[in-house]
Every structure is written in C-alpha cells, then in structure tokens.
Design a protein around this motif. Sequence first.
Motif, PDB file in Angstrom:
ATOM      1  N   TYR A  34       0.277   2.976  -9.857  1.00 13.02           N
ATOM      2  CA  TYR A  34      -0.158   1.906 -10.748  1.00 13.02           C
ATOM      3  C   TYR A  34      -1.164   1.035  -9.922  1.00 13.02           C
ATOM      4  CZ  TYR A  34       0.447  -2.233 -13.398  1.00 13.02           C
ATOM      5  OH  TYR A  34       0.320  -3.727 -14.742  1.00 13.02           O
ATOM      6  N   LYS A  35      -0.191   0.545  -9.034  1.00 17.40           N
ATOM      7  CA  LYS A  35      -0.925  -0.595  -8.315  1.00 17.40           C
ATOM      8  C   LYS A  35      -2.653  -0.147  -7.579  1.00 17.40           C
ATOM      9  CE  LYS A  35       2.642  -3.098  -7.138  1.00 17.40           C
ATOM     10  NZ  LYS A  35       3.805  -3.451  -5.667  1.00 17.40           N
ATOM     11  N   THR A  36      -2.433   0.740  -6.777  1.00 18.11           N
ATOM     12  CA  THR A  36      -3.865   1.955  -6.557  1.00 18.11           C
ATOM     13  C   THR A  36      -5.298   2.007  -7.218  1.00 18.11           C
ATOM     14  OG1 THR A  36      -2.401   2.729  -4.342  1.00 18.11           O
ATOM     15  CG2 THR A  36      -4.330   3.406  -5.234  1.00 18.11           C
ATOM     16  N   ASP A  47     -12.401   0.377 -18.285  1.00 14.70           N
ATOM     17  CA  ASP A  47     -11.307  -0.174 -18.945  1.00 14.70           C
ATOM     18  C   ASP A  47     -10.385  -0.701 -18.411  1.00 14.70           C
ATOM     19  OD1 ASP A  47      -9.245  -1.125 -21.304  1.00 14.70           O
ATOM     20  OD2 ASP A  47     -10.132  -1.017 -22.775  1.00 14.70           O
ATOM     21  N   THR A  48      -9.437  -1.305 -17.964  1.00 13.75           N
ATOM     22  CA  THR A  48      -8.134  -2.083 -16.895  1.00 13.75           C
ATOM     23  C   THR A  48      -7.094  -1.873 -17.416  1.00 13.75           C
ATOM     24  OG1 THR A  48      -8.032  -4.517 -17.170  1.00 13.75           O
ATOM     25  CG2 THR A  48      -9.094  -3.690 -15.040  1.00 13.75           C
ATOM     26  N   PHE A  49      -7.169  -1.497 -18.919  1.00 12.70           N
ATOM     27  CA  PHE A  49      -6.005  -1.645 -19.953  1.00 12.70           C
ATOM     28  C   PHE A  49      -5.589  -0.135 -20.176  1.00 12.70           C
ATOM     29  CE2 PHE A  49      -3.930  -0.963 -24.523  1.00 12.70           C
ATOM     30  CZ  PHE A  49      -2.807  -2.184 -24.039  1.00 12.70           C
ATOM     31  N   ILE A  50      -6.684   1.094 -20.131  1.00 15.38           N
ATOM     32  CA  ILE A  50      -6.224   2.376 -20.408  1.00 15.38           C
ATOM     33  C   ILE A  50      -6.217   2.593 -19.152  1.00 15.38           C
ATOM     34  CG2 ILE A  50      -7.972   4.244 -20.372  1.00 15.38           C
ATOM     35  CD1 ILE A  50      -8.978   2.444 -22.676  1.00 15.38           C
ATOM     36  N   VAL A  51      -6.802   2.294 -18.051  1.00 16.79           N
ATOM     37  CA  VAL A  51      -6.448   2.930 -16.561  1.00 16.79           C
ATOM     38  C   VAL A  51      -4.789   2.095 -15.758  1.00 16.79           C
ATOM     39  CG1 VAL A  51      -6.230   2.557 -13.825  1.00 16.79           C
ATOM     40  CG2 VAL A  51      -8.932   2.011 -15.825  1.00 16.79           C
ATOM     41  N   SER A  52      -4.338   1.091 -16.999  1.00 19.56           N
ATOM     42  CA  SER A  52      -2.810   0.606 -15.807  1.00 19.56           C
ATOM     43  C   SER A  52      -2.359   1.503 -17.231  1.00 19.56           C
ATOM     44  CB  SER A  52      -2.888  -0.651 -16.790  1.00 19.56           C
ATOM     45  OG  SER A  52      -3.549  -1.153 -16.213  1.00 19.56           O
ATOM     46  N   LEU A  53      -1.753   1.676 -18.218  1.00 15.97           N
ATOM     47  CA  LEU A  53      -1.323   2.568 -19.929  1.00 15.97           C
ATOM     48  C   LEU A  53      -1.576   4.670 -18.602  1.00 15.97           C
ATOM     49  CD1 LEU A  53      -2.221   2.184 -22.898  1.00 15.97           C
ATOM     50  CD2 LEU A  53      -0.293   1.196 -21.498  1.00 15.97           C
ATOM     51  N   GLY A  54      -2.797   4.447 -18.881  1.00 13.63           N
ATOM     52  CA  GLY A  54      -2.975   5.936 -18.133  1.00 13.63           C
ATOM     53  C   GLY A  54      -1.617   6.575 -17.261  1.00 13.63           C
ATOM     54  N   ALA A  55      -2.373   5.626 -15.292  1.00 14.15           N
ATOM     55  CA  ALA A  55      -1.584   5.395 -14.407  1.00 14.15           C
ATOM     56  C   ALA A  55       0.309   4.910 -14.624  1.00 14.15           C
ATOM     57  CB  ALA A  55      -2.259   4.394 -13.151  1.00 14.15           C
ATOM     58  N   LEU A  56       0.621   4.597 -15.531  1.00 13.60           N
ATOM     59  CA  LEU A  56       2.368   4.219 -15.714  1.00 13.60           C
ATOM     60  C   LEU A  56       2.583   4.880 -16.615  1.00 13.60           C
ATOM     61  CD1 LEU A  56       1.570   0.590 -17.621  1.00 13.60           C
ATOM     62  CD2 LEU A  56       3.054   1.345 -14.680  1.00 13.60           C
ATOM     63  N   LEU A  57       1.914   6.346 -17.077  1.00 16.04           N
ATOM     64  CA  LEU A  57       2.456   7.315 -17.599  1.00 16.04           C
ATOM     65  C   LEU A  57       2.168   8.901 -17.190  1.00 16.04           C
ATOM     66  CD1 LEU A  57       1.877   6.265 -21.427  1.00 16.04           C
ATOM     67  CD2 LEU A  57       4.015   5.968 -20.202  1.00 16.04           C
ATOM     68  N   VAL A 119     -10.584   7.016 -11.651  1.00 10.98           N
ATOM     69  CA  VAL A 119     -10.074   6.207 -11.188  1.00 10.98           C
ATOM     70  C   VAL A 119      -8.592   6.053 -10.653  1.00 10.98           C
ATOM     71  CG1 VAL A 119      -8.367   3.735 -10.731  1.00 10.98           C
ATOM     72  CG2 VAL A 119     -11.292   3.620 -11.563  1.00 10.98           C
ATOM     73  N   ILE A 120      -8.149   7.091 -12.226  1.00  9.57           N
ATOM     74  CA  ILE A 120      -6.226   7.094 -11.637  1.00  9.57           C
ATOM     75  C   ILE A 120      -6.314   8.537 -10.726  1.00  9.57           C
ATOM     76  CG2 ILE A 120      -4.365   7.633 -13.194  1.00  9.57           C
ATOM     77  CD1 ILE A 120      -5.340   5.817 -15.758  1.00  9.57           C
ATOM     78  N   GLN A 121      -6.985   9.214 -11.328  1.00  8.45           N
ATOM     79  CA  GLN A 121      -7.045  10.457  -9.715  1.00  8.45           C
ATOM     80  C   GLN A 121      -7.123  10.108  -9.283  1.00  8.45           C
ATOM     81  OE1 GLN A 121      -9.637  13.669 -11.254  1.00  8.45           O
ATOM     82  NE2 GLN A 121      -7.767  15.571 -11.528  1.00  8.45           N
ATOM     83  N   ASP A 122      -8.192   9.802  -8.412  1.00 10.68           N
ATOM     84  CA  ASP A 122      -8.599   9.100  -6.812  1.00 10.68           C
ATOM     85  C   ASP A 122      -6.602   8.183  -6.492  1.00 10.68           C
ATOM     86  OD1 ASP A 122     -11.113   9.901  -6.533  1.00 10.68           O
ATOM     87  OD2 ASP A 122     -11.723   7.638  -6.750  1.00 10.68           O
ATOM     88  N   ALA A 123      -5.935   7.816  -7.474  1.00 12.54           N
ATOM     89  CA  ALA A 123      -4.800   6.681  -6.920  1.00 12.54           C
ATOM     90  C   ALA A 123      -3.925   7.670  -6.975  1.00 12.54           C
ATOM     91  CB  ALA A 123      -4.576   5.672  -7.901  1.00 12.54           C
ATOM     92  N   ASP A 124      -3.654   8.301  -7.983  1.00 16.82           N
ATOM     93  CA  ASP A 124      -2.899   9.565  -7.689  1.00 16.82           C
ATOM     94  C   ASP A 124      -2.664  10.409  -6.373  1.00 16.82           C
ATOM     95  OD1 ASP A 124      -0.453  11.696  -8.340  1.00 16.82           O
ATOM     96  OD2 ASP A 124      -1.540  12.751  -9.609  1.00 16.82           O
ATOM     97  N   ARG A 125      -3.918  11.218  -6.270  1.00 18.81           N
ATOM     98  CA  ARG A 125      -4.595  12.003  -5.189  1.00 18.81           C
ATOM     99  C   ARG A 125      -3.676  10.983  -3.072  1.00 18.81           C
ATOM    100  NH1 ARG A 125      -8.972  14.986  -7.099  1.00 18.81           N
ATOM    101  NH2 ARG A 125      -8.178  16.950  -8.504  1.00 18.81           N
ATOM    102  N   LEU A 126      -4.418  10.189  -3.547  1.00 19.63           N
ATOM    103  CA  LEU A 126      -3.858   8.745  -2.314  1.00 19.63           C
ATOM    104  C   LEU A 126      -2.351   8.832  -1.991  1.00 19.63           C
ATOM    105  CD1 LEU A 126      -6.400   6.235  -2.631  1.00 19.63           C
ATOM    106  CD2 LEU A 126      -6.874   7.944  -0.882  1.00 19.63           C
ATOM    107  N   ASP A 127      -2.209   8.839  -3.104  1.00 22.35           N
ATOM    108  CA  ASP A 127      -0.475   9.113  -2.872  1.00 22.35           C
ATOM    109  C   ASP A 127       0.149  10.061  -2.398  1.00 22.35           C
ATOM    110  OD1 ASP A 127       1.638   6.792  -3.129  1.00 22.35           O
ATOM    111  OD2 ASP A 127       2.439   8.458  -4.696  1.00 22.35           O
ATOM    112  N   ALA A 128      -0.522  10.733  -2.376  1.00 21.50           N
ATOM    113  CA  ALA A 128      -0.109  12.814  -1.914  1.00 21.50           C
ATOM    114  C   ALA A 128      -0.666  13.074  -0.698  1.00 21.50           C
ATOM    115  CB  ALA A 128      -0.868  13.587  -3.366  1.00 21.50           C
TER     116      ALA A 128
END
Length: 214
Positions: A34-36, A47-57, A119-128
């Motif tokens: 979420y933070k990344t 749309d940061t709202f969609i990014v936020s919800l998608g990252a959180l869920l 954006v979320i995919q990148d953040a998730d992959r960075l955590d891997a």
Amino acid sequence: MHQKEQLNKTIAFAKETLTNAEGGHDWFHTERVYKTALLIAKTENVDTFIVSLGALLHDIADSKFHNGDESVGPKTAREFLFKINVDSAVIEHVVNIIENISFKGGNEKQKFNSLELKVIQDADRLDAIGAIGIARCFNYGGYKNRPLYNPDIKPNLAMSKEEYKASNAPTINHFYEKLLLLKDRMHTKTAKAIALERHNFMLKFLDQFYKEWH
C-alpha cells in the motif's frame, strides 16, 4: 460515505482479515505494498483511491491459502466494497486488479490492464525482492516444508500456471523461477530504480549462499 471513511474501513478490514495470515502474506505485507504503491503513484497519472483500495485488498484471500481457488479474493473484495457503498465502476476496477495482479508463473497472459494495476503490481513485486523478498521467500518455503536447496533439482523456467501453483521445488529455485525475473518486469520508472538495488542484493545473497553451501 466519503472516500476517506471508505479507505479507513478498508484498512481496518484488511488488518482484521489478515491477522493470522502466513508471515509473507500478512497485514504487514499489504501495508508495505500500500505505501509503496502510493509512493509510485506520485509520479504516475492514476486514480489514487483505486490504487489504495487495490493495494489494500490485493491479497485479501490469496488463492495459495484457499486450495488454489482464485475466485475467493475477488469475491471477498467485491462483497466488502459493496457493503461500504463504493461506486460500482470503482469496485469493478479493483476486482479486475485483484484478478490480474499475481505472477502465476510469468507465462500467463493478463486479461485486464490499467495504469493503476501496473502501479500496484510493481509495488507487490518490489516486496517480493531484496532483503524482505528473501525473508518472505524462505518463510513461505518453511510454511510449505520445502527444502532450502537441492543441487539435483534444477529450476524450471518454462512452467505453466498449473505447474507453478503445484510446485514443491526447493526454495532457492524460486529465485530463478520468479524473483530474479521481476526486475525486468517492472512498469514504472520509480519501481525500476528501486528494483535494481534489490535485485543486486539478491545476487549477492545467492553468491554467499553457494559459497557457504560448498
């Protein structure tokens, strides 16, 4: 209900749902993603709202922990977002993100695309990848009771989605089958810069691992 309130409810829902999750896919993983994602979003027209919800869920019900059932996560997210009165178009976007975010062996074609997903995919992959990625990798390997390394079992780079999901290969193989591939699969400029440092750290770790093994 305002977006800020919806976001706070989503954070609380994710936190509660992931309380007893496996250590590599728990609330702290979701919080980092979420933070990344928000960090990457600063330099992208999203749309940061969609990014936020998608990252959180994005990992609210990972199929790995639901007998491979990929419908549980999207269904859980859809029902929750509907309950807190999120706009239907936003719900569909978030559900599409959850359905298409995972690696799945790397050979599976995505059925949906958006900048928010990237954006979320990148953040998730960075955590891997990097130090935390290594820790998560071995944590999951221990959770599945996999061997650390077996020189006789070579990495399989041509796995289908089904083979990838069913694999019980040693944890070290996962570096070659996924983690070391992620640097070149980042979408955004911000993620590419972060990924390079983390990728190089993994290479150093592997050098040291083999040195000690032999």
